[in-house]
Scaffold this motif. Structure first.
Motif, PDB file in Angstrom:
ATOM      1  N   LYS A 192       0.855  -1.187   0.000  1.00  0.00           N
ATOM      2  CA  LYS A 192       0.000   0.000   0.000  1.00  0.00           C
ATOM      3  C   LYS A 192       0.887   1.232   0.000  1.00  0.00           C
ATOM      4  O   LYS A 192       1.877   1.295   0.723  1.00  0.00           O
ATOM      5  N   LEU A 193       0.537   2.219  -0.830  1.00  0.00           N
ATOM      6  CA  LEU A 193       1.346   3.422  -0.969  1.00  0.00           C
ATOM      7  C   LEU A 193       0.487   4.640  -0.665  1.00  0.00           C
ATOM      8  O   LEU A 193      -0.524   4.891  -1.333  1.00  0.00           O
ATOM      9  N   THR A 194       0.883   5.380   0.353  1.00  0.00           N
ATOM     10  CA  THR A 194       0.172   6.582   0.769  1.00  0.00           C
ATOM     11  C   THR A 194       0.993   7.800   0.383  1.00  0.00           C
ATOM     12  O   THR A 194       2.150   7.923   0.788  1.00  0.00           O
ATOM     13  N   VAL A 195       0.391   8.679  -0.397  1.00  0.00           N
ATOM     14  CA  VAL A 195       1.099   9.847  -0.927  1.00  0.00           C
ATOM     15  C   VAL A 195       0.636  11.092  -0.185  1.00  0.00           C
ATOM     16  O   VAL A 195      -0.568  11.353  -0.078  1.00  0.00           O
ATOM     17  N   THR A 196       1.585  11.857   0.314  1.00  0.00           N
ATOM     18  CA  THR A 196       1.301  13.117   1.006  1.00  0.00           C
ATOM     19  C   THR A 196       1.878  14.264   0.197  1.00  0.00           C
ATOM     20  O   THR A 196       3.046  14.209  -0.213  1.00  0.00           O
ATOM     21  N   THR A 197       1.078  15.292  -0.048  1.00  0.00           N
ATOM     22  CA  THR A 197       1.561  16.466  -0.766  1.00  0.00           C
ATOM     23  C   THR A 197       2.343  17.363   0.191  1.00  0.00           C
ATOM     24  O   THR A 197       1.816  17.792   1.214  1.00  0.00           O
ATOM     25  N   ILE A 198       3.593  17.648  -0.157  1.00  0.00           N
ATOM     26  CA  ILE A 198       4.443  18.529   0.639  1.00  0.00           C
ATOM     27  C   ILE A 198       4.408  19.950   0.092  1.00  0.00           C
ATOM     28  O   ILE A 198       4.318  20.914   0.850  1.00  0.00           O
ATOM     29  N   ARG A 199       4.449  20.091  -1.229  1.00  0.00           N
ATOM     30  CA  ARG A 199       4.349  21.426  -1.825  1.00  0.00           C
ATOM     31  C   ARG A 199       3.896  21.329  -3.274  1.00  0.00           C
ATOM     32  O   ARG A 199       4.147  20.339  -3.969  1.00  0.00           O
ATOM     33  N   ASN A 200       3.223  22.378  -3.726  1.00  0.00           N
ATOM     34  CA  ASN A 200       2.878  22.608  -5.122  1.00  0.00           C
ATOM     35  C   ASN A 200       3.161  24.070  -5.429  1.00  0.00           C
ATOM     36  O   ASN A 200       2.518  24.953  -4.857  1.00  0.00           O
ATOM     37  N   THR A 201       4.139  24.345  -6.276  1.00  0.00           N
ATOM     38  CA  THR A 201       4.418  25.705  -6.712  1.00  0.00           C
ATOM     39  C   THR A 201       4.507  25.712  -8.228  1.00  0.00           C
ATOM     40  O   THR A 201       4.359  24.671  -8.886  1.00  0.00           O
ATOM     41  N   ARG A 202       4.784  26.875  -8.797  1.00  0.00           N
ATOM     42  CA  ARG A 202       4.918  26.945 -10.252  1.00  0.00           C
ATOM     43  C   ARG A 202       6.154  26.215 -10.747  1.00  0.00           C
ATOM     44  O   ARG A 202       6.222  25.837 -11.909  1.00  0.00           O
ATOM     45  N   SER A 203       7.134  26.007  -9.863  1.00  0.00           N
ATOM     46  CA  SER A 203       8.394  25.397 -10.284  1.00  0.00           C
ATOM     47  C   SER A 203       8.612  23.993  -9.726  1.00  0.00           C
ATOM     48  O   SER A 203       9.314  23.196 -10.346  1.00  0.00           O
ATOM     49  N   PHE A 204       8.037  23.686  -8.560  1.00  0.00           N
ATOM     50  CA  PHE A 204       8.311  22.410  -7.912  1.00  0.00           C
ATOM     51  C   PHE A 204       7.028  21.778  -7.375  1.00  0.00           C
ATOM     52  O   PHE A 204       6.097  22.480  -6.959  1.00  0.00           O
ATOM     53  N   ALA A 205       7.033  20.465  -7.371  1.00  0.00           N
ATOM     54  CA  ALA A 205       5.988  19.685  -6.699  1.00  0.00           C
ATOM     55  C   ALA A 205       6.690  18.567  -5.939  1.00  0.00           C
ATOM     56  O   ALA A 205       7.516  17.847  -6.509  1.00  0.00           O
TER      57      ALA A 205
END
Length: 358
Positions: free
Chosen positions: A82-95
């Motif tokens: 099982k793989l749980t994905v957590t969003t750390i950042r979303n910007t115009r240059s990096f995700a």
């Protein structure tokens, strides 16, 4: 077992956003212990991170930049991940995504086996050619010019020759090909320039093979191979055959998901670049995997320098850099046919001797 690489990394959706379950069990390779190959869980993590990125329209063209991972415990080869994905950042240059892999045990508990921070970047829009050095592309080249892959033998060819020369017995050769490295044979094509140590000692199967490299320091020895995907990754099948989807003990699991070309290629690089780094201190030292009581990776750092296309052969060199207190540090580099570096992998690994030999 998965029929091919795409089915090995294909995921199912779940009732929870950004939580996925592997369609197939991870498989064993290389390590004598009864656990899954670490490249499987890395490849699955890359696939899960891509799913989170591809779900957002504003990020759909982002390219994978790095995977920084830590092995938390052995991943078992007899159950799903099982793989749980957590969003750390979303910007115009990096995700940035954090992926945590867990497995379900018979008593109903879950144990974490691997976690990784995976970074994506927006494509560069600057014309670096006009900026001049050092803004233009540069990079380390391979140690030497090797023969093209079409002219080189596979490990099967190398081992067969050693069997014919009575340097290796047939039973050991069959075990190497059909058990230890069966997964590699199922998903990739590899050929070996004669200058590399693994071409000379058959990945440790002929540990006492003569080599000019043994006169050099351990840190100056190296292996080299050309590798590509056995399966065409330019157009992965949208969905698996019904028989390819294995049952799972995880609840609220949905349908199998598609695998994009970009995610398939990146996952393949993660899968392949994990290989052998934990045990090259042994195979570079006239030893085999059985000469250690524990051989496995502790952490890893995979970096991409361009978008990979693993339908064509890429050149990989490996070397070990440091060893102390039952831990080693080794690295691998990957180039395309034009000798442009595509990726690098560094790993800290555990390497323990047998106590009865001390």
């Amino acid at each position: 077992m998965a029929a091919n690489f795409v089915e090995l990394v294909r995921l199912r959706s779940t009732s929870q956003p950004d939580v996925y379950v592997s369609c197939s069990n991870p498989e064993k390779m290389g390590n004598p212990a009864d656990i899954a190959y670490g490249g499987c869980v890395q490849a699955l993590s890359v696939q899960a991170a891509f799913k989170s990125i591809e779900a957002r329209r504003e990020l759909h063209n982002f390219e994978i930049h790095s995977l920084l991972g830590v092995y938390l415990g052995p991943t078992l080869a007899d159950r799903k991940v099982k793989l749980t994905v957590t969003t750390i950042r979303n910007t115009r240059s990096f995700a940035t995504r954090r992926v945590t892999c867990t497995q379900l045990f018979n008593d109903g508990s879950e144990r974490s086996t691997f976690t990784a921070t995976i970074d994506f970047t927006a494509p560069n829009k600057i014309d670096n050619a006009k900026a001049g050095a050092p803004f233009t592309r540069y990079g380390r080249k391979p140690r030497m010019q090797y023969a093209p892959p079409e002219q080189l033998p596979s490990m099967t060819d190398i081992v067969l020759r050693k069997v014919q020369e009575r340097k290796v017995n047939r039973q050991a050769a069959d075990y190497l090909e059909n058990v230890v490295f069966a997964l590699s044979k199922k998903v990739s094509v590899s050929v070996f320039p004669p200058q590399g140590l693994h071409a000379q000692n058959a990945i440790g199967l002929d540990p006492l093979a003569e080599s000019e490299q043994h006169s050099a320091k351990l840190t100056d020895r190296f292996s080299v191979d050309w590798v590509k995907s056995l399966q065409d990754l330019s157009a992965p099948p949208h969905s698996p055959a019904e028989s390819a989807v294995q049952p799972t003990d995880f609840k609220d699991v949905g349908a199998p998901l598609s695998v994009s070309t970009a995610s398939a290629n990146a996952s393949f690089v993660a899968f392949m670049m994990d290989g052998a780094l934990s045990f090259i201190p042994l195979t570079f030292s006239r030893m085999t995997l059985t000469d250690a009581s524990a051989v496995s990776s502790l952490d890893c750092a995979l970096r991409f320098f361009s978008v990979p296309d693993m339908n064509d052969f890429h050149l990989r060199e490996m070397q070990t850099i440091q060893g102390n207190d039952c831990r080693t540090y080794s690295e691998a580099f990957l180039w395309d046919r034009n000798q442009s570096m595509v990726a690098s992998m560094t790993q800290a690994c555990i390497l323990r001797p047998h106590l009865h030999k001390l």
